[in-house]
Design an enzyme around this catalytic site. Structure first.
Site, short mmCIF file in Angstrom:
data_model
loop_
_atom_site.label_atom_id
_atom_site.label_comp_id
_atom_site.label_asym_id
_atom_site.label_seq_id
_atom_site.Cartn_x
_atom_site.Cartn_y
_atom_site.Cartn_z
N ALA A 330 30.78 35.17 -19.90
CA ALA A 330 31.42 36.44 -19.55
C ALA A 330 30.38 37.54 -19.39
O ALA A 330 29.24 37.28 -19.01
CB ALA A 330 32.49 36.80 -20.57
N SER A 331 30.72 38.74 -19.72
CA SER A 331 29.86 39.89 -19.42
C SER A 331 28.56 39.91 -20.20
O SER A 331 27.68 40.73 -19.93
CB SER A 331 30.61 41.19 -19.69
OG SER A 331 31.82 41.21 -18.96
N THR A 332 28.42 39.02 -21.20
CA THR A 332 27.20 39.06 -22.00
C THR A 332 25.98 38.72 -21.18
O THR A 332 24.85 39.02 -21.58
CB THR A 332 27.29 38.07 -23.17
OG1 THR A 332 27.59 36.77 -22.66
CG2 THR A 332 28.37 38.48 -24.15
N ILE A 333 26.16 38.11 -20.00
CA ILE A 333 24.98 37.75 -19.21
C ILE A 333 24.70 38.76 -18.10
O ILE A 333 23.84 38.52 -17.24
CB ILE A 333 25.10 36.32 -18.61
CG1 ILE A 333 26.47 36.05 -18.01
CG2 ILE A 333 24.81 35.26 -19.65
CD1 ILE A 333 26.74 36.74 -16.73
#
Lengths: 631, 373
Positions: A330-333
């Site tokens: 998800a948005s962590t990357i």
């Protein structure tokens, strides 16, 4: 006439005849004795060495001695896996005349259960001659006392003491330490294949999971031998010679027990995992997968009921979520993708988009939505990280294309094993054209690329992978293999550190691009619109991070996601990656909580708890990291 | 010369002579008993209780010997037929209502005493054969030989049927020795030996019991069943062989002390002796036996009448058969037939019979009639 002739006796002739016969008899005696003596000569002189060997073979047995298993300490020297004496009731079937009668009497005395008797019957098959078979493995003091009082009635049955593994902190460290248990057929086969049969001749348990399995070689040690004299019943009369075993080496983990316990507490009652590492070394400070279970259950053979309960639990406690859980990142990357965009000159720091909450491709009707329905307005790369703007990354992914993304992310370690010292590790999946062709026999569509920009669309990563990739950001490209083991503990208490394991660094053209990304992560926590600003309100240290919310449920084009309308196991995973102190990071925290909802409200506060605990209780020199962000 | 000897003796009449004890033979026997006790102490695992029982038996044996030595050989001669017939009747009685012991019917319970009639026959058979042959001139005629042979065969078969192969072998040899010493022609000996050879298959198929056949098979190839029936003989050979030339030392025999050797204080005590004292010790032990046998043969030769000569010679040579068969079976030369090592093995019945035989031998040697022959 006959009688008459008999009347006339010639006494001297008779005496001579008798004397001759006596002499012949004596000769025969001597001849027979010569046979006896020559036979004895053959036995005692000619074949002496042969018979001496056989005599020694009768009385001398070489008995292997199991080495004591190496102990496991945490980084502060707290014992995490120890060896405790346990008593077991053991039977040598060859020394018992009537096994059934003996078992019946023992059943009366020790109240053996049918399960114990069944297990015994099972172990009896294929057991080597004169090797004891355990009837009950864990005797309590009462058992020991009761049997000892009646021992004389049971020749061939005895109480044996040996050292057995014990994990004093139970389920706190299960997924790290793993456990040992009785060597089974499969283990034995592997031991034989490895040519370690002799070394394990006296060993009872073997590492089955975790560190116990991964570092089995060093923990086990080298077998010893004793020469003993036994009598015809196989009972040991005395020891003739001892070649002592070499105990396994004591090892020290990077894990901090205190932190691990705090991590366990914050995850109580939830399904998820927290990975805490030291970005400077890749050392694992804490790694907890919730729910966990008590490894001590396995050491002496877990009951079928208990095992089935663990195996069939919908919460999957047997899985180590930190290394085996494959989650969409998800948005962590987003920071990683931003770096790739900047470094490939696909975007610049000045590049902006106008986010309306919707992203469309030319000539495609499909709409990709931002998590914020109305969009974020004008955003640049930094703000796109701070507010976690999806549209910006749809666009970036579109511009980069799957090939560049896939190549770069593979260099960050996605889609491959991190090499952590656990065998229980999954590699996750970094999608690519080739992968999709191989997996689905389908071409890669442009529409597949867009959600890759927000870490979805076939992309899965393990929390440890994620943690490692954030450490790569923190270290500006330097890469380390996550390590649970820190080194060896010497007898004098000194720790011999294992060398750090480095990987090929992540290369960038412009090193200042690292700062752009890291500063954006600082804004996530400290910026006015940062997604983790609420979670980290009023902290006593400076940290940076990135939130993530992984969708597990495909929402229709014109629907909106409502958590309470979706089955619990399909709700979003809450994620957070973060590190602190910002200037000289000491800890890197990765949080994944399954089906908990949004990352900023459900994962970031958990990460903060962990960081708070670290800086309140563990870090001594964190003040050096208080200088704030480089703006 | 004889006269001078007599006067010499008369001048120093010792206690031993007054009681018709042959000092030289006694010396040999006591030495053997001493060696036996020392070996038994080790073989029994230093069991004082067993030592005491064995000492008591030796005492009884010496007492029986003393009593027998007082009886003049003439009295034995007159008793021969009665002893033989009584023995035969008892053997039949044993077969009809004897006690079972260790799977064989050997014991006769006469309420006040329980004994093996076969032991009586060990002496009664040579007495009977000696009496029968000495009635006629020597060498005996074929008819007499055949008759004496029948006298030997009847008790032998009866005892073999109990079954007690060892004792029947000893009894057969005691009778055959008497016939041999009487001067049976070599031609006949050859024929009989041939007949015996032909008899062996008959014995195998019709007379021997299963366990006896098993023993013979085991003897022929002990390694075929090293943990079962071959175990005894293998362990025994290991004990003897590992003793080597000088032995492992008293109480140091691992085969016996660690209980690998079965029957180590009874029939297999020779293996214990060989293991602990080696070939040199065995040669010493054999020297004692040879000494006793030579003394017995000398007494037989000096005996005054044919009956005494034959009986004395037969007793002495039968004693040797004990030694030979026991050593042979323990060291793997012969099948295991259950013959003790005389005066060394733990056990009562056969020892008393042996000592009674030596008593008779001493009586023959010391009770000379100064009348005509």
């Amino acid at each position: 006439m006959v009688r008459k002739r008999q009347q006339i006796r010639d006494h001297s002739a008779e005496a001579n005849l008798f004397a001759r016969r006596t002499a012949i008899a004596l000769l025969i005696v001597i001849g027979m004795l010569a046979v006896v003596i020559s036979n004895l000569y053959v036995l005692q002189v000619k074949q002496f060495e042969d018979y001496q060997t056989r005599s020694n073979g009768n009385r001398i047995k070489v008995v292997p001695i199991a080495p004591n298993r190496g102990l496991i300490y945490d980084r502060n020297g707290i014992l995490l896996a120890e060896n405790r004496p346990v008593f077991s009731l053991e039977v040598v079937p060859e020394q018992i005349e009537d096994l059934d009668a003996t078992l019946a009497e023992l059943t009366d005395l020790m109240s053996l259960t049918q399960e114990e008797l069944d297990d015994f019957a099972q172990h009896l098959k294929g057991q080597r001659r004169f090797k004891p078979v355990a009837l009950r493995t864990q005797l309590n003091e009462e058992d020991v006392a009761r049997f000892s009082a009646h021992q004389h009635r049971f020749p061939g049955v005895s109480i044996e003491a040996r050292l057995s593994r014990y994990y004093p902190y139970g389920d706190t460290l299960t997924h790290i330490l793993g456990y040992v248990a009785k060597i089974n057929k499969n283990d034995l086969q592997k031991i034989v294949e490895a040519g370690q049969e002799a070394n394990y001749a006296a060993t009872h348990d073997i590492g089955k999971l975790g560190i116990e399995k991964f570092h089995e070689d060093v923990l086990h040690g080298e077998v010893g031998y004793q020469q003993v004299e036994v009598n015809s019943q196989g009972r040991i009369i005395r020891t003739l010679n001892i070649d002592p075993p070499t105990p396994g080496r004591d090892i020290v983990l990077n894990v901090d027990l205190q932190l691990q316990m705090a991590v366990q507490k914050t995850l109580a009652g939830q399904r998820g995992t927290i990975v805490v590492s030291d970005p400077r070394t890749g050392g694992m400070l804490a790694m907890y997968s919730s729910p966990s279970y008590d490894p001590n259950l396995f050491v002496h053979g877990i009951s079928r009921a208990n095992y089935n309960e663990l195996l069939n639990s919908p919460d999957r406690p047997l899985i180590n979520r930190a290394t085996q859980g494959q989650y969409p990142p998800a948005s962590t990357i987003k920071p990683h993708l931003a770096l790739v965009g900047l470094d490939t000159n696909t975007i610049t720091t000045r590049h902006t988009i106008n986010d309306t909450g919707r992203f469309r491709l030319p000539n495609v009707s499909h709409v990709w939505r931002d998590w914020r329905k109305w969009g974020h307005g004008k955003v640049d790369v930094s703000k796109a990280i701070e507010v976690s703007c999806d549209t910006y990354y749809y666009d970036l992914a579109y511009k980069l294309g799957i090939d560049k993304i896939s190549e770069a992310m593979t260099e960050f370690g996605f889609g491959d094993y991190t090499g952590i010292d656990l065998y229980e590790e999954s590699d996750g999946n970094m999608p690519s054209r080739g992968w999709k062709r191989a997996r689905f026999n389908q071409p890669w569509y442009i529409g597949d690329t867009i959600p890759v920009g927000i870490g979805q669309s076939f992309w899965t990563a393990t929390p440890v992978q994620l943690n490692q990739s954030v450490n790569t950001l923190i270290n500006r490209g330097e890469r380390y293999v996550p390590q649970i083991m820190r080194g060896y503990m010497h007898d004098n208490g000194q720790v011999q550190l294992e060398p750090l394991k480095t990987l090929r660094p992540y290369q960038v053209k412009e090193t200042k691009n690292w700062d752009v990304v890291l500063n954006a992560m600082w804004k996530v926590v400290n910026g006015e619109e940062g997604t983790a600003r609420h979670a980290f309100k009023d902290v006593g240290y400076v940290s940076a991070g990135k939130t993530g919310t992984a969708q597990l449920f495909a929402i229709g084009q014109n629907e909106s996601y409502k958590a309470d309308e979706v089955a619990e196991h399909l709700r979003d995973n809450a994620m957070y990656v973060g590190f602190a102190p910002f200037d000289e990071p000491q800890i890197s925290v990765t949080v994944v909580i399954e089906n908990a909802g949004g990352g900023s409200s459900n994962a970031a506060p958990v990460a903060r708890e962990v960081m708070d605990f670290y800086f309140d209780n563990i870090a001594s020199d964190f003040l050096s990291g208080m200088t704030g962000a480089v703006q | 010369m004889k006269q001078r000897k007599t006067t010499f003796k008369n001048n120093q009449t010792t206690l031993l002579e007054r009681f018709h004890i042959d000092a030289i033979l006694l010396m040999g026997l006591v030495t053997l008993m001493g060696v036996g006790l020392v070996t038994l102490y080790s073989a029994s695992g230093q069991d004082i209780g067993q030592m005491e029982r064995q000492l008591a038996r030796l005492g009884v044996g010496l007492g029986v010997m003393l009593v027998m030595a007082q009886i003049p050989p003439l009295a034995f001669r007159r008793l021969s037929t009665y002893a033989y017939i009584a023995g035969l009747l008892m053997l039949v009685a044993v077969l009809l209502f004897g006690d079972m012991g260790k799977g064989a019917q050997r014991w006769l319970d006469l309420k006040f005493i329980r004994f093996q009639p076969s032991e009586v026959m060990k002496l009664a058979v040579p007495m009977m054969v000696a009496w029968y042959i000495s009635k006629f001139t020597l060498p005996p005629r074929t008819l007499h030989i055949v008759s004496s042979f029948i006298l030997v065969v009847i008790p032998t078969v009866l005892i073999a049927k109990q079954p007690d192969l060892g004792t029947s072998l000893l009894i057969a040899s005691s009778g055959i020795f008497a016939i041999f010493l009487a001067g049976v022609s070599w031609r006949l000996i050859t024929i009989v030996a041939g007949l015996c050879g032909a008899f062996l298959p008959v014995m195998w198929f019709f007379l021997m019991k299963e366990y006896q056949k098993q023993r013979v098979l085991t003897f022929l190839n002990p390694e075929s069943d090293p943990l079962g029936s071959g175990y005894h003989i293998i362990q025994s050979k290991i004990a003897i062989g590992s003793g080597g030339l000088e032995g492992k030392g008293w109480l140091q025999g691992t085969q016996s002390q660690l209980e690998f050797l079965p029957e180590r204080h009874t029939d297999f005590i020779f293996a214990v002796f060989s293991e602990e004292f080696g070939l040199l010790g065995v040669l010493g032990l054999l020297a004692i036996y040879v000494f006793i046998i030579c003394r017995g043969l000398i007494i037989a030769n000096r005996a005054q009448d044919a009956y005494s000569k034959l009986l004395a010679g037969s007793i002495t040579l039968t004693f040797f058969v004990y030694v030979f068969v026991n050593m042979g079976m323990v060291s793997g030369l012969l099948p295991v037939v259950g013959v003790p090592l005389p005066l060394v093995s733990f056990g009562g019945t056969s020892m008393v019979t042996l000592m009674a035989g030596f008593g008779i031998l001493m009586g023959i040697g010391t009770q000379k009639r100064f009348l005509s022959r």
